[in-house]
Design a protein around this motif. Structure first.
Motif, mmCIF file in Angstrom:
data_model
loop_
_atom_site.group_PDB
_atom_site.id
_atom_site.type_symbol
_atom_site.label_atom_id
_atom_site.label_comp_id
_atom_site.label_asym_id
_atom_site.label_seq_id
_atom_site.Cartn_x
_atom_site.Cartn_y
_atom_site.Cartn_z
ATOM 1 N N PHE A 34 -25.110 41.419 -17.966
ATOM 2 C CA PHE A 34 -24.535 40.910 -18.603
ATOM 3 C C PHE A 34 -24.478 40.535 -20.217
ATOM 4 N N TRP A 35 -23.664 40.815 -20.616
ATOM 5 C CA TRP A 35 -23.402 40.603 -22.028
ATOM 6 C C TRP A 35 -22.683 38.862 -22.500
ATOM 7 N N TYR A 36 -23.174 38.255 -23.411
ATOM 8 C CA TYR A 36 -22.478 37.441 -23.385
ATOM 9 C C TYR A 36 -22.606 36.816 -24.867
ATOM 10 N N ARG A 37 -21.487 35.995 -25.603
ATOM 11 C CA ARG A 37 -21.348 35.316 -26.745
ATOM 12 C C ARG A 37 -21.600 34.490 -27.361
ATOM 13 N N GLN A 38 -21.846 33.618 -28.104
ATOM 14 C CA GLN A 38 -21.469 31.819 -28.676
ATOM 15 C C GLN A 38 -22.011 31.788 -29.464
ATOM 16 N N GLN A 42 -21.069 26.165 -29.300
ATOM 17 C CA GLN A 42 -19.924 26.488 -27.784
ATOM 18 C C GLN A 42 -20.640 27.469 -26.824
ATOM 19 N N SER A 43 -20.081 27.597 -25.565
ATOM 20 C CA SER A 43 -20.924 27.864 -24.313
ATOM 21 C C SER A 43 -21.140 28.935 -25.100
ATOM 22 N N LEU A 44 -22.122 29.790 -23.733
ATOM 23 C CA LEU A 44 -21.950 31.216 -23.658
ATOM 24 C C LEU A 44 -20.071 31.638 -23.325
ATOM 25 N N MET A 45 -19.977 32.855 -23.561
ATOM 26 C CA MET A 45 -18.729 33.481 -22.928
ATOM 27 C C MET A 45 -18.903 35.019 -22.112
ATOM 28 N N LEU A 46 -18.800 35.169 -21.527
ATOM 29 C CA LEU A 46 -19.291 36.937 -21.289
ATOM 30 C C LEU A 46 -18.212 37.455 -21.429
ATOM 31 N N MET A 47 -18.868 38.752 -21.947
ATOM 32 C CA MET A 47 -17.994 39.675 -22.473
ATOM 33 C C MET A 47 -18.006 41.070 -21.674
ATOM 34 N N ALA A 48 -18.885 41.043 -21.195
ATOM 35 C CA ALA A 48 -19.120 43.237 -20.212
ATOM 36 C C ALA A 48 -20.038 42.206 -19.242
ATOM 37 N N THR A 49 -19.354 43.034 -18.256
ATOM 38 C CA THR A 49 -20.871 43.260 -16.688
ATOM 39 C C THR A 49 -21.074 44.786 -16.850
ATOM 40 N N SER A 50 -22.501 45.291 -16.889
ATOM 41 C CA SER A 50 -22.499 46.760 -16.872
ATOM 42 C C SER A 50 -23.529 47.213 -15.665
ATOM 43 N N ASN A 51 -23.457 48.400 -14.645
ATOM 44 C CA ASN A 51 -24.295 48.403 -13.798
ATOM 45 C C ASN A 51 -24.708 49.312 -13.768
ATOM 46 N N GLU A 52 -25.964 49.701 -13.557
ATOM 47 C CA GLU A 52 -26.477 51.658 -13.847
ATOM 48 C C GLU A 52 -25.873 52.213 -13.598
ATOM 49 N N GLY A 53 -25.572 53.319 -14.512
ATOM 50 C CA GLY A 53 -25.092 54.600 -14.364
ATOM 51 C C GLY A 53 -23.287 54.545 -14.084
ATOM 52 N N SER A 54 -22.884 53.592 -14.733
ATOM 53 C CA SER A 54 -21.484 53.392 -14.786
ATOM 54 C C SER A 54 -20.796 52.911 -15.467
ATOM 55 N N LYS A 55 -19.697 52.886 -15.699
ATOM 56 C CA LYS A 55 -19.036 52.410 -17.197
ATOM 57 C C LYS A 55 -19.545 50.751 -16.931
ATOM 58 N N ALA A 56 -18.964 50.307 -18.489
ATOM 59 C CA ALA A 56 -19.126 48.861 -18.451
ATOM 60 C C ALA A 56 -17.549 47.660 -17.859
ATOM 61 N N TYR A 58 -15.336 44.638 -18.657
ATOM 62 C CA TYR A 58 -15.118 44.155 -19.368
ATOM 63 C C TYR A 58 -14.256 42.934 -19.535
ATOM 64 N N GLU A 59 -14.665 41.959 -19.973
ATOM 65 C CA GLU A 59 -13.996 40.209 -20.205
ATOM 66 C C GLU A 59 -12.073 41.219 -20.752
ATOM 67 N N GLN A 60 -11.388 39.833 -20.325
ATOM 68 C CA GLN A 60 -9.827 39.709 -21.090
ATOM 69 C C GLN A 60 -11.032 39.760 -22.475
ATOM 70 N N GLY A 61 -9.563 40.408 -23.213
ATOM 71 C CA GLY A 61 -9.480 39.637 -24.388
ATOM 72 C C GLY A 61 -10.727 40.526 -25.471
ATOM 73 N N VAL A 62 -11.400 41.016 -24.446
ATOM 74 C CA VAL A 62 -13.273 41.975 -25.186
ATOM 75 C C VAL A 62 -12.546 43.325 -25.613
ATOM 76 N N GLY B 96 -20.763 38.777 -9.593
ATOM 77 C CA GLY B 96 -21.960 38.174 -8.936
ATOM 78 C C GLY B 96 -21.921 37.979 -10.504
ATOM 79 N N LYS B 97 -21.106 37.689 -10.686
ATOM 80 C CA LYS B 97 -20.465 36.749 -12.954
ATOM 81 C C LYS B 97 -20.729 35.579 -12.670
ATOM 82 N N LEU B 98 -21.967 35.650 -13.638
ATOM 83 C CA LEU B 98 -22.258 33.847 -14.492
ATOM 84 C C LEU B 98 -21.414 33.776 -15.122
ATOM 85 N N ILE B 99 -20.451 32.706 -14.944
ATOM 86 C CA ILE B 99 -19.633 31.511 -16.126
ATOM 87 C C ILE B 99 -20.148 30.377 -15.942
ATOM 88 N N PHE B 100 -20.453 30.270 -17.504
ATOM 89 C CA PHE B 100 -20.848 29.026 -17.979
ATOM 90 C C PHE B 100 -19.910 27.995 -18.555
#
Lengths: 120, 110
Positions: A34-38, A42-56, A58-62, B96-100
């Motif tokens: 998982f990639w976050y930006r802070q 402010q808190s950590l905002m999830l940007m995207a989730t990536s699984n090995e071997g497949s496309k990431a 992305y969260e809305q707005g990224v 499995g996302k972690l939301i903060f």
């Protein structure tokens, strides 16, 4: 606990250039990263989730074309900030969860040390 | 409405005080719950998981109320070293996302 290494820990770049951030799991296989930006205070905002071997995923707005994520192996994921601008300056953190030593979905996620990006 | 909401901070308390943090989450499909601690300019570190039956780890007690979608963290006998930002974190079944949550800053003074 498991070790996730993120590199570089800080980077200063000129506006318009691209920056690559690496996230490595050192002692386990990271099936998901998982990639976050802070932003400051402010808190950590999830940007995207990536699984090995497949496309990431992305969260809305990224913007996926701006934040390129590659997860080509079970131990390495990269985030490339393309054509960086000052508003992209932030703290970027990766997190990994995976298999090995009995880990599953609902176990601890391990974080990299973070990368502080400053675009000038 | 934010998916995970926490008490606004900062909390400024004297050493030895008891302090409580609250957190609510909006997605009833949430699977697991955690409290993380983040020191300034560092990555978050897991403080403790939160179970429905409640759990305690030394001076720290965490509670979960699934019906109310509410999570709490109690810190007893605060130490100077407890000063940090405390993050309420929810794990979603989906992906499995972690939301903060936005975090609550704690400052323990001598």
């Amino acid at each position: 606990g498991a070790v996730v290494s993120q590199h570089p820990s800080w980077v200063i770049c000129k506006s318009g250039t691209s920056v690559k951030i690496e996230c490595r799991s050192l002692d386990f296989q990271a099936t998901t990263m998982f990639w976050y930006r802070q932003f400051p205070k402010q808190s950590l905002m999830l940007m995207a989730t990536s699984n090995e071997g497949s496309k990431a995923t992305y969260e809305q707005g990224v913007e996926k074309d701006k934040f390129l994520i590659n997860h080509a192996s079970l131990t390495l994921s990269t985030l490339t900030v393309t054509s960086a601008h000052p508003e992209d300056s932030s703290f970027y953190i990766c997190s990994a969860r995976g298999v090995g030593r009995g880990r599953g979905w609902n176990t601890e996620a391990f974080f990299g040390q973070g990368t502080r990006l400053t675009v000038v | 409405r934010k998916e995970v909401e926490q008490d606004p901070g900062p909390f400024n308390v004297p050493e030895g005080a008891t302090v409580a943090f609250n957190c609510t989450y909006s997605n009833s499909a949430s699977q697991s719950f955690f409290w993380y601690r983040q020191d300034c300019r560092k990555e978050p570190k897991l403080l403790m998981s939160v179970y429905s039956s409640g759990n305690e780890d030394g001076r720290f007690t965490a509670q979960l109320n699934r019906a109310s979608q509410y999570i709490s963290l109690l810190i007893r006998d605060s130490k100077l070293s407890d000063s940090a930002t405390y993050l309420c974190v929810v794990l979603y079944n989906q992906g499995g996302k972690l939301i903060f949550g936005q975090g609550t800053e704690l400052s323990v003074k001598p």
